[in-house]
Design a protein around this motif. Structure first.
Motif, PDB file in Angstrom:
ATOM      1  N   GLY A 299     -43.338  11.706 108.895  1.00 45.84           N
ATOM      2  CA  GLY A 299     -44.645  12.076 109.415  1.00 45.84           C
ATOM      3  C   GLY A 299     -44.905  11.521 110.801  1.00 45.84           C
ATOM      4  N   GLY A 300     -45.877  12.154 111.478  1.00 45.56           N
ATOM      5  CA  GLY A 300     -46.272  11.713 112.805  1.00 45.56           C
ATOM      6  C   GLY A 300     -47.740  11.931 113.070  1.00 45.56           C
ATOM      7  N   CYS A 301     -48.443  12.409 112.057  1.00 42.59           N
ATOM      8  CA  CYS A 301     -49.890  12.577 112.096  1.00 42.59           C
ATOM      9  C   CYS A 301     -50.332  12.705 110.638  1.00 42.59           C
ATOM     10  CB  CYS A 301     -50.297  13.806 112.919  1.00 42.59           C
ATOM     11  SG  CYS A 301     -49.704  15.376 112.238  1.00 42.59           S
ATOM     12  N   PHE A 302     -51.635  12.804 110.399  1.00 39.32           N
ATOM     13  CA  PHE A 302     -52.110  12.840 109.012  1.00 39.32           C
ATOM     14  C   PHE A 302     -51.550  14.047 108.253  1.00 39.32           C
ATOM     15  CE2 PHE A 302     -56.178  10.544 110.556  1.00 39.32           C
ATOM     16  CZ  PHE A 302     -55.500   9.335 110.544  1.00 39.32           C
ATOM     17  N   ALA A 303     -51.582  15.219 108.889  1.00 42.39           N
ATOM     18  CA  ALA A 303     -51.108  16.436 108.217  1.00 42.39           C
ATOM     19  C   ALA A 303     -49.616  16.347 107.913  1.00 42.39           C
ATOM     20  CB  ALA A 303     -51.415  17.663 109.068  1.00 42.39           C
ATOM     21  N   ALA A 304     -48.827  15.832 108.869  1.00 41.95           N
ATOM     22  CA  ALA A 304     -47.384  15.722 108.650  1.00 41.95           C
ATOM     23  C   ALA A 304     -47.060  14.694 107.577  1.00 41.95           C
ATOM     24  CB  ALA A 304     -46.698  15.359 109.967  1.00 41.95           C
ATOM     25  N   LEU A 305     -47.797  13.580 107.557  1.00 50.45           N
ATOM     26  CA  LEU A 305     -47.592  12.573 106.516  1.00 50.45           C
ATOM     27  C   LEU A 305     -47.896  13.153 105.146  1.00 50.45           C
ATOM     28  CD1 LEU A 305     -47.031   9.739 105.494  1.00 50.45           C
ATOM     29  CD2 LEU A 305     -49.372   9.097 106.144  1.00 50.45           C
ATOM     30  N   ASP A 306     -48.989  13.886 105.050  1.00 48.09           N
ATOM     31  CA  ASP A 306     -49.347  14.518 103.783  1.00 48.09           C
ATOM     32  C   ASP A 306     -48.259  15.489 103.331  1.00 48.09           C
ATOM     33  OD1 ASP A 306     -51.419  15.026 101.680  1.00 48.09           O
ATOM     34  OD2 ASP A 306     -51.362  17.033 102.542  1.00 48.09           O
ATOM     35  N   ASP A 307     -47.689  16.225 104.282  1.00 49.83           N
ATOM     36  CA  ASP A 307     -46.615  17.154 103.976  1.00 49.83           C
ATOM     37  C   ASP A 307     -45.387  16.409 103.459  1.00 49.83           C
ATOM     38  OD1 ASP A 307     -45.458  19.725 103.876  1.00 49.83           O
ATOM     39  OD2 ASP A 307     -44.500  19.426 105.808  1.00 49.83           O
ATOM     40  N   CYS A 308     -45.040  15.299 104.102  1.00 46.00           N
ATOM     41  CA  CYS A 308     -43.870  14.522 103.677  1.00 46.00           C
ATOM     42  C   CYS A 308     -44.051  13.961 102.274  1.00 46.00           C
ATOM     43  CB  CYS A 308     -43.617  13.387 104.659  1.00 46.00           C
ATOM     44  SG  CYS A 308     -43.012  13.910 106.275  1.00 46.00           S
ATOM     45  N   LEU A 309     -45.258  13.560 101.946  1.00 49.23           N
ATOM     46  CA  LEU A 309     -45.527  13.007 100.615  1.00 49.23           C
ATOM     47  C   LEU A 309     -45.367  14.055  99.518  1.00 49.23           C
ATOM     48  CD1 LEU A 309     -48.582  10.795 101.576  1.00 49.23           C
ATOM     49  CD2 LEU A 309     -46.426   9.948 100.621  1.00 49.23           C
ATOM     50  N   TYR A 315     -38.576  11.601  99.636  1.00 55.70           N
ATOM     51  CA  TYR A 315     -39.509  10.855  98.767  1.00 55.70           C
ATOM     52  C   TYR A 315     -39.931  11.703  97.578  1.00 55.70           C
ATOM     53  CZ  TYR A 315     -44.137   9.143  97.318  1.00 55.70           C
ATOM     54  OH  TYR A 315     -45.218   8.714  96.599  1.00 55.70           O
ATOM     55  N   THR A 316     -40.015  11.052  96.418  1.00 52.07           N
ATOM     56  CA  THR A 316     -40.565  11.674  95.210  1.00 52.07           C
ATOM     57  C   THR A 316     -41.580  10.732  94.597  1.00 52.07           C
ATOM     58  OG1 THR A 316     -38.462  12.810  94.775  1.00 52.07           O
ATOM     59  CG2 THR A 316     -40.036  12.673  92.970  1.00 52.07           C
ATOM     60  N   ALA A 317     -42.771  11.235  94.350  1.00 53.69           N
ATOM     61  CA  ALA A 317     -43.821  10.427  93.724  1.00 53.69           C
ATOM     62  C   ALA A 317     -43.576  10.309  92.216  1.00 53.69           C
ATOM     63  CB  ALA A 317     -45.185  11.067  93.983  1.00 53.69           C
ATOM     64  N   LEU A 353     -53.989   8.059 102.321  1.00 57.83           N
ATOM     65  CA  LEU A 353     -53.072   9.185 102.182  1.00 57.83           C
ATOM     66  C   LEU A 353     -51.856   8.804 101.349  1.00 57.83           C
ATOM     67  CD1 LEU A 353     -53.084  10.735 105.781  1.00 57.83           C
ATOM     68  CD2 LEU A 353     -53.861  11.834 103.676  1.00 57.83           C
ATOM     69  N   LEU A 354     -51.322   7.606 101.582  1.00 58.62           N
ATOM     70  CA  LEU A 354     -50.178   7.158 100.796  1.00 58.62           C
ATOM     71  C   LEU A 354     -50.535   7.049  99.318  1.00 58.62           C
ATOM     72  CD1 LEU A 354     -48.757   4.398 103.201  1.00 58.62           C
ATOM     73  CD2 LEU A 354     -47.761   6.653 102.749  1.00 58.62           C
TER      74      LEU A 354
END
Length: 364
Positions: A299-309, A315-317, A353-354
């Motif tokens: 990620g590199g912004c809020f939207a990208a971080l959310d996408d990566c999660l 990563y797998t939750a 977000l995390l």
């Protein structure tokens, strides 16, 4: 006789640059040197008349500079990679240059504009206007020592204006192991070609530089570092300033876009080294390396971080994250400004977000 580059030939690891036709994917040619790749991109210039400073502004100003009009019916304007190049045009003016997608404020706008860099207010002005400067001819992009593909050789043999307009292409850049590092899109129009000093079977191909955006000069050392391959230790970016950390992050993101990341199974325990999280790019670089190792992206912004999660980025939750030296990020990132200038806690938003993405964070 000029050698051809065939689709099934494993040439990609032997030369750094490949000019590729984007519609069908064939290689126009490969070479070891691209002269004109680095330079100064065309920047918009603005005069802020009646400048009232709230902070010192000089040199590089910020990766994202927001100009917020007092008229609430108008959205803020974004100026990327903003600089203040030198003495102002007038005694009470400030000059800014930057990369933008806009033509400045609405025609006839004369209201007050406030300026911030995402972290603090820099000042305000009573008028904000774009300065139209004379266009300077762009230097060409010259691919030196180019081994031609079949299609390029045919186009050069034909030699007509239509044949020499190669249309949209991608200049692919590879590291010393032949792995794709990044690419730059351009409209490839041939100006000239000539035999190359690199070899009797090679040519120097000159493309119209006005149809290509050069890579900024301050990025060159970072690309040269990555040419030998991705870093093998974490935080190789730690000694860079904020501007160059963003450039490092751009390369990390672009390189990741060329790859498929294998997600770790749920329940994995990650660890983040927070000693160098003193700015926003440092936050995302450290987080990327916590999840995907040295040179990793997450990620590199809020939207990208959310996408990566959401998966497919290593990563797998659910999972856990031990954030060491978290006090550094809290100190430097808790006070931030939204585009319209509203204060918020960047560090707190990232933690939220995390958590929403199934990453249980322990601060140490």
């Amino acid at each position: 006789m000029i050698p051809c580059v065939h689709e099934d030939e494993d040439h990609r690891g032997r030369m750094r640059y490949t000019l590729t036709e984007t519609e069908h994917g064939h290689a126009w040619g490969v070479c070891a040197e691209a002269e004109g790749l680095f330079g100064e991109p065309r920047r918009g210039t603005y005069e802020l008349v009646g400048w009232v400073p709230q902070a010192e502004v000089g040199g590089w100003v910020g990766n994202r500079l927001w100009l917020v009009p007092d008229d609430e019916t108008l959205d803020p304007w974004l100026l990327r990679d903003a600089e203040s190049p030198g003495p102002p045009l007038g005694a009470d003016s400030l000059v800014l240059t930057g990369l933008d997608d806009y033509e400045g404020p609405p025609e006839g706008h004369r209201g007050r504009v406030r300026v911030h860099d995402g972290h603090q207010w820099l000042g305000s002005c009573r008028e904000f206007a774009r300065v139209l400067s004379r266009k300077q001819p762009a230097p060409p992009l010259v691919l030196r020592g180019l081994a031609q593909g079949d299609q390029l050789r045919a186009a050069l043999t034909k030699g007509t204006r239509q044949a020499l307009d190669l249309e949209q292409a991608a200049l692919e850049i590879r590291d010393d192991q032949g792995e794709l590092l990044t690419e730059r899109l351009l409209w490839a129009r041939v100006n000239a070609w000539r035999p190359s000093s690199y070899g009797t079977d090679l040519i120097d191909l000159e493309l119209d530089g006005g149809l290509f955006t050069p890579v900024p000069e301050h990025v060159r050392p970072i690309w040269e570092r990555w040419h030998v391959g991705p870093p093998d230790t974490a935080a190789a970016w730690a000694g860079l300033d904020t501007r160059r950390r963003w450039a490092w992050h751009d390369l990390v993101r672009e390189r990741t876009a060329c790859r498929v990341l294998l997600d770790r199974p749920a329940g994995h325990a990650y660890e983040l080294d927070g000693r160098h999280v003193t700015d926003e790019p440092g936050l995302y670089l450290a987080l990327g390396e916590a999840v995907n190792g040295p040179g990793g992206y997450f990620g590199g912004c809020f939207a990208a971080l959310d996408d990566c999660l959401g998966g497919t980025f290593g990563y797998t939750a659910p999972a856990t994250l031990l954030w060491r030296d978290a006090a550094t990020a809290r100190e430097h990132l808790s006070q931030a400004l939204s585009p319209d200038g509203q204060p918020y806690d960047l560090f707190g938003v990232v933690l939220d977000l995390l958590a929403e993405g199934g990453m249980h964070v322990t601060l140490a």
